[in-house]
Design a protein around this motif. Structure first.
Motif, PDB file in Angstrom:
ATOM      1  N   PRO A  52       0.814  -1.235   0.000  1.00 47.96           N
ATOM      2  CA  PRO A  52       0.000   0.000   0.000  1.00 47.96           C
ATOM      3  C   PRO A  52       0.841   1.277   0.000  1.00 47.96           C
ATOM      4  N   GLN A  53       2.028   1.230   0.597  1.00 50.17           N
ATOM      5  CA  GLN A  53       2.893   2.407   0.560  1.00 50.17           C
ATOM      6  C   GLN A  53       3.417   2.652  -0.845  1.00 50.17           C
ATOM      7  N   VAL A  54       3.722   1.581  -1.576  1.00 56.20           N
ATOM      8  CA  VAL A  54       4.174   1.730  -2.959  1.00 56.20           C
ATOM      9  C   VAL A  54       3.026   2.254  -3.819  1.00 56.20           C
ATOM     10  N   ILE A  55       1.813   1.777  -3.574  1.00 55.94           N
ATOM     11  CA  ILE A  55       0.644   2.271  -4.309  1.00 55.94           C
ATOM     12  C   ILE A  55       0.418   3.747  -3.999  1.00 55.94           C
ATOM     13  N   GLY A  56       0.618   4.151  -2.754  1.00 56.63           N
ATOM     14  CA  GLY A  56       0.529   5.562  -2.398  1.00 56.63           C
ATOM     15  C   GLY A  56       1.584   6.396  -3.094  1.00 56.63           C
ATOM     16  N   PHE A  57       2.797   5.840  -3.223  1.00 58.34           N
ATOM     17  CA  PHE A  57       3.851   6.556  -3.938  1.00 58.34           C
ATOM     18  C   PHE A  57       3.504   6.700  -5.411  1.00 58.34           C
ATOM     19  N   LEU A  58       2.943   5.652  -6.015  1.00 62.66           N
ATOM     20  CA  LEU A  58       2.527   5.736  -7.416  1.00 62.66           C
ATOM     21  C   LEU A  58       1.419   6.762  -7.606  1.00 62.66           C
ATOM     22  N   VAL A  87       9.576   4.446 -14.880  1.00 67.07           N
ATOM     23  CA  VAL A  87      10.522   3.330 -14.978  1.00 67.07           C
ATOM     24  C   VAL A  87      11.215   3.100 -13.641  1.00 67.07           C
ATOM     25  N   LEU A  88      11.603   4.191 -12.972  1.00 64.67           N
ATOM     26  CA  LEU A  88      12.246   4.074 -11.668  1.00 64.67           C
ATOM     27  C   LEU A  88      11.310   3.434 -10.648  1.00 64.67           C
ATOM     28  N   VAL A  89      10.060   3.855 -10.637  1.00 65.02           N
ATOM     29  CA  VAL A  89       9.093   3.293  -9.700  1.00 65.02           C
ATOM     30  C   VAL A  89       8.806   1.831 -10.034  1.00 65.02           C
ATOM     31  N   GLY A  90       8.764   1.498 -11.324  1.00 66.10           N
ATOM     32  CA  GLY A  90       8.576   0.103 -11.718  1.00 66.10           C
ATOM     33  C   GLY A  90       9.700  -0.782 -11.208  1.00 66.10           C
ATOM     34  N   MET A  91      10.922  -0.306 -11.287  1.00 65.92           N
ATOM     35  CA  MET A  91      12.050  -1.071 -10.763  1.00 65.92           C
ATOM     36  C   MET A  91      11.967  -1.190  -9.242  1.00 65.92           C
ATOM     37  N   LEU A  92      11.501  -0.140  -8.576  1.00 68.73           N
ATOM     38  CA  LEU A  92      11.320  -0.195  -7.130  1.00 68.73           C
ATOM     39  C   LEU A  92      10.286  -1.241  -6.748  1.00 68.73           C
ATOM     40  N   ILE A  93       9.185  -1.292  -7.494  1.00 70.69           N
ATOM     41  CA  ILE A  93       8.140  -2.278  -7.207  1.00 70.69           C
ATOM     42  C   ILE A  93       8.645  -3.692  -7.456  1.00 70.69           C
ATOM     43  N   LEU A  94       9.375  -3.897  -8.559  1.00 70.21           N
ATOM     44  CA  LEU A  94       9.945  -5.222  -8.813  1.00 70.21           C
ATOM     45  C   LEU A  94      10.907  -5.620  -7.704  1.00 70.21           C
ATOM     46  N   GLY A  95      11.687  -4.681  -7.215  1.00 72.65           N
ATOM     47  CA  GLY A  95      12.586  -4.980  -6.102  1.00 72.65           C
ATOM     48  C   GLY A  95      11.837  -5.388  -4.852  1.00 72.65           C
ATOM     49  N   VAL A  96      10.733  -4.701  -4.555  1.00 70.10           N
ATOM     50  CA  VAL A  96       9.925  -5.061  -3.381  1.00 70.10           C
ATOM     51  C   VAL A  96       9.320  -6.445  -3.561  1.00 70.10           C
TER      52      VAL A  96
END
Length: 118
Positions: A52-58, A87-96
């Motif tokens: 949910p924090q990543v979704i909030g960041f998006l 692209v940066l956020v996508g890589m962050l999500i894949l890392g999570v």
């Protein structure tokens, strides 16, 4: 939910003087973008799980992108920066996701799937 409603009202009241100076049809876009950013900040602060924090960041990134494109009438540099941030956020999500998979299954090696049987 009440705090979210208060944030939306605050965002529109904050954007009202700036929107009054606008000549375009979309006067409420700055209020909508600011409300989106504030609600996503609220989501990032109140949630304890990572997803949910990543979704909030998006959502915050989308609100900032919406505000930038509405304020600059679609400037190409803003679009390029938005794509780079996506692209940066996508890589962050894949890392999570990979971190969560590794924590749950102790490995990311696909060779372990060959041992599975029905």
């Amino acid at each position: 939910m009440l705090l979210g409603i208060v944030l939306v009202i605050f965002a529109f009241n904050l954007a009202l003087p700036i929107s009054g100076l606008s000549q375009s049809v979309a006067r409420g876009t700055l209020g909508i973008a600011l409300a989106c950013v504030l609600l996503s900040f609220l989501m990032m602060i109140t949630r304890t799980k990572a997803i949910p924090q990543v979704i909030g960041f998006l959502a915050m990134e989308n609100g900032l992108f919406f505000a930038a494109t509405s304020a600059t009438y679609g400037m190409p540099m803003v679009v390029e920066l938005g794509i780079a941030l996506d692209v940066l956020v996508g890589m962050l999500i894949l890392g999570v996701f990979f971190f969560q998979i590794r924590e749950q299954f102790d490995s990311l090696d696909l060779q372990h799937f060959e041992k599975l049987k029905e």
